[in-house]
Design an enzyme around this catalytic site. Structure first.
Site, PDB file in Angstrom:
ATOM      1  N   GLU A 131       0.459  -1.171   0.043  1.00  0.00           N
ATOM      2  CA  GLU A 131       0.170   0.506   0.409  1.00  0.00           C
ATOM      3  C   GLU A 131       0.957   1.495  -0.089  1.00  0.00           C
ATOM      4  OE1 GLU A 131      -3.024   0.669   3.431  1.00  0.00           O
ATOM      5  OE2 GLU A 131      -2.860  -1.918   3.129  1.00  0.00           O
ATOM      6  N   GLU A 165     -13.962   6.196  -1.252  1.00  0.00           N
ATOM      7  CA  GLU A 165     -14.841   5.387  -0.780  1.00  0.00           C
ATOM      8  C   GLU A 165     -15.247   5.793  -0.068  1.00  0.00           C
ATOM      9  OE1 GLU A 165     -13.533   0.627   0.128  1.00  0.00           O
ATOM     10  OE2 GLU A 165     -11.210   1.979  -0.349  1.00  0.00           O
ATOM     11  N   LYS A 225     -16.420   5.090   4.426  1.00  0.00           N
ATOM     12  CA  LYS A 225     -14.993   4.401   5.558  1.00  0.00           C
ATOM     13  C   LYS A 225     -14.708   6.214   6.484  1.00  0.00           C
ATOM     14  CE  LYS A 225     -10.858   3.741   3.488  1.00  0.00           C
ATOM     15  NZ  LYS A 225      -9.967   3.493   3.618  1.00  0.00           N
ATOM     16  N   GLU A 247      -9.704   9.918   4.540  1.00  0.00           N
ATOM     17  CA  GLU A 247      -9.714   8.900   4.203  1.00  0.00           C
ATOM     18  C   GLU A 247     -10.660   7.882   2.961  1.00  0.00           C
ATOM     19  OE1 GLU A 247      -8.292   6.118   6.397  1.00  0.00           O
ATOM     20  OE2 GLU A 247      -6.825   7.829   6.845  1.00  0.00           O
TER      21      GLU A 247
END
Length: 493
Positions: free
Chosen positions: A297, A351, A354, A360
Site C-alpha cells: 500500500e 470510498e 470509510k 480517508e
C-alpha cells in the site's frame, strides 16, 4: 492503511592511505557519455509509464488496492473489464475473498492478491480451518482467476493485539501447509503486510532496526518462513503520513535539499527511498537482505481537512505519478540499487463509507463512475480520449527529473563499488587537490567511509574543472545532482 483493516503507520570500512599516482586508473571519455534524461522532451516523461506498460524489466509492476467500503461502486464485473480494457494495471489486491469479485477477474489474466481479515488469524492456526479456507476461497476460482498471493491480515503487529501477533506466523505456516495439500504452494504465496511501525527507528535509514521483542520472536521467524517459501516481505510505506510543510517536496519526489545519511554518506532525495531502505537495513541486521520487498500500500489523498498539509489532486497526482515512474525505473534505492518494486497504489476508488477524516475517503484514483480523479498515465491512450479530462498532475510544476542550470554537484552512484571509489580518491588526491577535509580531524572526515570520502573528492575535482558532465564520469561511477550534499561543517564547494 486507510482501509478499515489497515491501521495508519507509526509514522566500517576505513580509508586507505592517500598517495599520488603517475596516471589515472581510468579514462574520462567524452563520447561515451549518454545524454542526461533531463534533456528529454517533457512529453517523453509524460508517456514513459505508457511506453513501458508500467512494468519494469526486473519484475516491477503497478497494481491497485481494490477496496469496497462504499455504497456507490460499479459492479465487480464492470470494474474488472474496465481495468483490463482501459488501464495498464495488471494486478489488484483485495481486502477479502469476495466471491463476486473473484469471479469477475476470471479469464482477465490480472494477478489477484487476497487479504484475510485480522480477526480470522487465530482460527487459521488450526490445520482443518486453513484447509477449509483454501477449499472454499481459493480452489473454486483457479485457474480461471489468477490468484497469486494470500495475505494473512494487515498490519497485525501495529494492532498490539497479543493474540493476533502470537498466531500470525503459525497461521501463515498453516495456510502454506494447506496450499501444499492442495498442490497450490508453487502457484500461490503467503505473506502479510506491515506498517512502518514495525521499526524502532528509521532515521538515518542505515541504522533502522525492528522493534525489540518483535524482532526475534515474531519477525525473524516470519522472515525465515518467507525465505523458505520464496515469498516477499510486504510493507505499507506512506510518505503522506510523515510529511510536513517543511518536507513536502521530499515526500512528493519534487526537487528538494534531500536528507543526508551521514553514517553511509548517502543523500536521499525522496522519502519513499528512505523508508524502503530503513526496512532493508532492519532486514539486513537479521540476515535477510536477500528477500524481495513488495509495496502493498502507498498513496496520497486528493481531498482532506483544511488543516492537512499538501492535500489535493495536484499533490496526489504528483506523488502517484512519480511513484509509478520511480518504482519501475530499475534505479532502485541507494541501498537496493538496480531494483524494481511490485507496488500497489491505495486505492482504486474513493470510498464514501470509510470512517475517519475526509482524506480517508479520497485516496482513490477513480470516481465510482470510473472517471479519473486525476491523470497519471494509468489509462491506455485509447481510453484517455474517451474519459472526462482529469487533473493533469504530472505537468504541474517542475519535473522531478529536471536538472537545475545553476549549481551542480558530483557524487558517487549508489551502485559504485568501494574499490572503484577508492581509485577515485587516490586519483584526485594524487593530482594535488586539497584532500585535507577528509583526513582525520578534517571537516569531512566523518563518516570515515570510502563512499563518503569519495563523494567529497569527486565533487572537488568536478568543481575544479570546467564543470562539464564528463568531468563527473569517473569511469561511470559518478552522477550529478542539483541537491547540495553539504552537512554540518562539511561544505561541498
Amino acid at each position: 492503511m486507510p482501509h478499515p483493516n489497515s491501521l495508519s503507520s507509526s509514522k566500517s570500512i576505513f580509508i586507505t592511505s592517500i598517495h599520488p599516482m603517475a596516471s589515472s586508473p581510468f579514462t574520462l571519455s567524452h563520447h561515451l557519455l549518454l545524454p542526461y534524461f533531463s534533456t528529454l522532451p517533457t512529453f517523453l516523461l509524460l508517456i514513459l509509464p505508457t511506453l513501458f506498460q508500467i512494468q519494469g524489466v526486473n519484475g516491477g509492476s503497478i497494481g491497485v488496492n481494490y477496496g469496497t467500503v462504499a455504497d456507490n461502486l460499479p459492479p465487480p464485473s464492470k470494474v474488472a473489464a474496465f481495468l483490463l480494457d482501459n488501464t495498464i494495471i495488471d494486478r489488484v489486491r483485495l481486502f477479502d475473498a469476495d466471491p463476486d469479485i473473484l469471479r469477475a477477474f476470471a479469464h482477465t489474466g490480472i494477478s489477484v492478491s487476497i487479504t484475510i481479515p485480522n480477526d480470522q488469524i487465530p482460527r487459521l492456526v488450526k490445520p482443518n480451518f486453513a484447509e477449509e479456507w483454501i477449499k472454499f476461497n481459493i480452489q473454486p476460482y483457479i485457474p480461471a482467476t489468477n490468484i497469486i498471493r494470500v495475505l494473512v491480515g494487515n498490519e497485525v503487529l501495529s494492532t498490539a493485539n497479543k493474540l493476533l501477533i502470537a498466531n500470525l506466523v503459525p497461521a501463515m505456516q498453516s495456510l502454506h501447509t494447506a496450499l501444499i495439500e492442495a498442490s497450490l504452494d508453487r502457484r500461490i504465496q503467503i505473506s502479510t503486510p506491515h506498517s512502518l511501525g514495525i521499526l524502532s527507528n528509521s532515521t538515518p535509514p542505515s541504522t533502522a532496526r525492528f522493534r525489540q521483542g518483535y524482532d526475534t520472536h515474531v519477525i525473524k521467524p516470519m522472515l525465515s518462513f518467507l525465505r523458505e517459501t520464496n515469498s516477499p516481505l510486504m510493507v505499507n510505506p506512506y510518505p503522506f503520513f510523515a510529511c510536513t510543510a517543511d518536507n513536502l517536496d521530499y515526500a512528493l519526489f519534487r526537487p528538494n535539499p534531500g536528507v543526508f545519511d551521514s553514517d553511509l554518506g548517502i543523500l536521499y532525495t525522496n522519502m519513499l527511498d528512505a523508508q524502503l531502505d530503513a526496512v532493508y537495513s532492519a532486514m539486513k541486521s537479521l540476515g535477510f537482505e536477500d528477500l524481495d520487498i513488495v509495496i502493498a500500500e502507498t498513496g496520497w489523498p486528493s481531498k482532506g481537512d483544511p488543516t492537512q498539509v499538501g492535500v489535493g489532486p495536484k499533490e496526489a497526482a504528483y506523488y502517484n505519478g512519480n511513484l509509478m515512474r520511480h518504482v519501475v525505473s530499475g534505479k532502485g534505492t541507494p541501498l537496493m540499487p538496480n531494483r524494481t518494486f511490485e507496488t500497489y497504489i491505495f486505492a482504486l476508488f474513493n470510498e464514501n463509507l470509510k470512517p475517519g477524516p475526509i482524506g480517508e475517503r479520497n485516496f482513490g484514483l477513480f470516481e465510482p463512475d470510473l472517471s479519473p480523479v486525476y491523470e497519471i498515465g494509468i489509462l491506455r491512450p485509447t481510453a484517455q480520449s474517451a474519459t472526462p479530462r482529469a487533473h493533469q498532475g504530472q505537468v504541474e510544476g517542475p519535473s522531478p527529473s529536471t536538472v537545475s542550470e545553476s549549481k551542480r554537484w558530483c557524487l558517487p552512484k549508489s551502485e559504485a563499488s568501494e574499490e572503484g571509489l577508492q581509485r577515485n580518491i587516490d586519483y584526485v588526491c594524487g593530482l594535488g587537490l586539497d584532500c585535507g577535509p577528509i583526513k582525520e580531524n578534517g571537516a569531512c572526515f566523518a563518516p570515515n567511509t570510502v563512499r563518503a570520502h569519495a563523494a567529497y573528492v569527486m565533487n572537488a575535482y568536478f568543481q575544479a574543472t570546467e564543470g562539464n558532465d564528463f568531468d563527473c564520469d569517473f569511469d561511470q561511477t559518478g552522477t550529478l545532482t542539483t541537491v547540495d550534499p553539504s552537512y554540518g561543517k562539511c561544505k561541498y564547494w
